[in-house]
Design an enzyme around this catalytic site. Structure first.
Site, PDB file in Angstrom:
ATOM      1  N   ASP A 138      -5.816  -0.356   3.269  1.00  0.00           N
ATOM      2  CA  ASP A 138      -5.068   1.068   2.957  1.00  0.00           C
ATOM      3  C   ASP A 138      -4.097   0.711   1.879  1.00  0.00           C
ATOM      4  O   ASP A 138      -3.096   0.007   2.379  1.00  0.00           O
ATOM      5  CB  ASP A 138      -5.086   1.730   4.044  1.00  0.00           C
ATOM      6  CG  ASP A 138      -4.194   2.974   3.948  1.00  0.00           C
ATOM      7  OD1 ASP A 138      -4.333   3.348   2.699  1.00  0.00           O
ATOM      8  OD2 ASP A 138      -3.642   3.712   4.560  1.00  0.00           O
ATOM      9  N   ASP A 336      -4.155   6.333  -4.630  1.00  0.00           N
ATOM     10  CA  ASP A 336      -4.297   5.975  -3.276  1.00  0.00           C
ATOM     11  C   ASP A 336      -5.693   5.574  -3.139  1.00  0.00           C
ATOM     12  O   ASP A 336      -6.772   6.220  -3.500  1.00  0.00           O
ATOM     13  CB  ASP A 336      -4.223   7.185  -2.272  1.00  0.00           C
ATOM     14  CG  ASP A 336      -4.141   6.990  -0.748  1.00  0.00           C
ATOM     15  OD1 ASP A 336      -3.544   5.979  -0.304  1.00  0.00           O
ATOM     16  OD2 ASP A 336      -4.946   7.507   0.041  1.00  0.00           O
TER      17      ASP A 336
END
Length: 458
Positions: A138, A336
């Site tokens: 992530d 992201d």
């Protein structure tokens, strides 16, 4: 060429995309022409693909190549989980509090809820001798953590055996007085003078345990003997049978920062257009191709984890939308890896939607699906002309979004515009992974820039 180390990943995304039933045609006059027999179901077979750079594989845990057994999710289930992630991100981006005392925290009892999953998984080694652990990775997180024995009766099921620190000759808990413990921007506590971390996510999932260091093995040659991570003793939520999370943010405790002396704070990845084909992730300065345009990586000292960009505009069908660049400036834009669908300011999304609907006026409108309010029924259609969508960033960087980032297949016959609007104008713009597909996205943190190179997965 310098002898830099690389981390290669095969990235397999969940597929609710057009695949073999689509033939991509010419990109002329701002439209992409393709032939569609039907909107296919998610891919069931894994197609291997080799890249020149050696390294580790990262795949989508819901894709056909996933090593995590029993992991299935429909497109709409993934979108629902994406909403949870977006809410978590928005809260992190708008919350100015940094350090919270552990005794002030009430741990929510959200047993059985779904972790705000990032969907991508990678297998790395922990300890001496190394034990393979499959983690989600992530760019919106810094701290890496894994489940550890003893679990105090609170560990969720995972694919591999839970890591036992006593089996590793190089494992060491960190004391509360250590410099490393003070680097935690998460909740800090002490247990018998041992540093304790606590991290929680938007859906109530959380992990608590000892802050420690041990050997991290990415490849046979990329071994880091004192890697800082969380050794989770109490973990609540459904984390999809993975062993924890690998943080690729740019904070001091992230994988990127901890490996900077060897890998130079540079990494890149390419997300393929379907879940049946691989992509890659590489670490090291030699990942930067020549001739690529970069947009500045903006700094935000209050939120050092995230990757901030200056988005300046959008185009539909080759025509710039009448949106002032200032509309994106407040509060701003992040890119992201874990968010699926890009979220836009309400006024920007309304303008995009209007232009897209006008360009698609020849097709039958379908009922809204989940968060998507611009959908079409392509039953019985042959050739379809879909307008191109371009994202523009500071520095003259234009990202011509792949078709898989324009249309999301909600079923075999219904496709929807793959963007969504934020609830209010005060929310951050988020560039999700669906709109990043097929690009080699280069994060040159050392150089303060992010680049987009087309054809990255070819």
């Amino acid at each position: 060429m310098a002898n830099h180390s690389y981390l290669l990943v095969s990235l397999l995304l969940f597929s609710s995309l057009f695949s073999h039933s689509i033939v991509f045609g010419a990109n002329t006059d701002g439209y992409r022409v393709l032939t569609v027999q039907s909107l296919p179901l998610p891919a069931e077979s894994c197609t291997s693909k080799e890249y020149k750079k050696p390294g580790l594989k990262i795949i989508h845990k819901y894709g056909p190549c996933s090593p995590i057994s029993g992991q299935k999710a429909t497109t709409l289930e993934i979108i629902q989980r994406d909403e949870s992630r977006v809410n978590w991100l928005q809260s992190q981006l708008t919350d100015d509090s940094s350090r919270v005392d552990v005794q002030d925290i009430t741990v929510p009892a959200y047993l059985g809820t779904s972790f705000r999953t990032t969907n991508y998984i990678v297998t790395v080694g922990f300890g001496t001798p190394k034990k393979d652990m499959t983690l989600e990775f992530d760019t919106g997180s810094d701290l890496t953590w894994i489940q550890c024995q003893p679990c105090a009766g609170s560990c969720y099921p995972q694919q591999q055996p839970i890591f036992n620190p006593s089996d590793s000759s190089s494992y060491l808990n960190l004391s509360c007085s250590s410099t490393q413990c003070s680097q935690l921007s998460l909740v800090i506590g002490c247990s018998s003078s041992t540093c304790v971390y606590f991290t929680a996510y938007g859906d109530g999932s959380n992990s608590t345990g000892f802050f420690a260091k041990d050997t991290l093995s990415l490849t046979q040659s990329d071994v880091f003997p004192s890697f800082l991570f969380g050794c989770g003793q109490q973990n609540t939520g459904l984390f999809g049978n993975t062993a924890g999370l690998l943080g690729l943010g740019q904070g001091v405790l992230s994988l990127v920062s901890q490996t900077a002396s060897k890998l130079g704070r540079v990494f890149s990845y390419c997300l393929p257009p379907t879940s049946s084909s691989p992509g890659y992730l590489t670490l090291g300065p030699d990942t930067i191709p020549s001739g690529i345009k970069f947009t500045p990586l903006l700094k935000n000292v209050n939120r050092p984890t995230f990757y901030f960009l200056n988005m300046t505009g959008m185009s539909v069908g080759g025509q710039a939308l009448p949106i002032p660049a200032s509309t994106f400036a407040s509060p701003g834009t992040i890119i992201d890896s874990g968010t699926v669908i890009s979220r836009l300011p309400p006024s920007v999304y309304a303008t995009l939607r209007s232009a897209f609907r006008q360009a698609m006026s020849n097709y039958t409108v379908a009922a809204p699906v989940s968060i998507f309010d611009t959908c079409y029924d392509f039953s019985g259609q042959g050739d379809i002309s879909v307008p191109t969508i371009t994202l523009s960033f500071e520095g003259g960087v234009d990202v011509l979004v792949d078709f898989s980032g324009i249309i999301l297949a909600a079923s075999q016959t219904v496709g929807c515009l793959a963007f969504a609007g934020n609830v209010n104008a005060g929310s951050w713009t988020i560039i999700g992974n669906r709109q990043q597909r097929t690009f080699d996205v280069i994060y040159d943190i050392a150089g303060g820039r992010v680049g987009f190179s087309p054809g990255g997965c070819s």
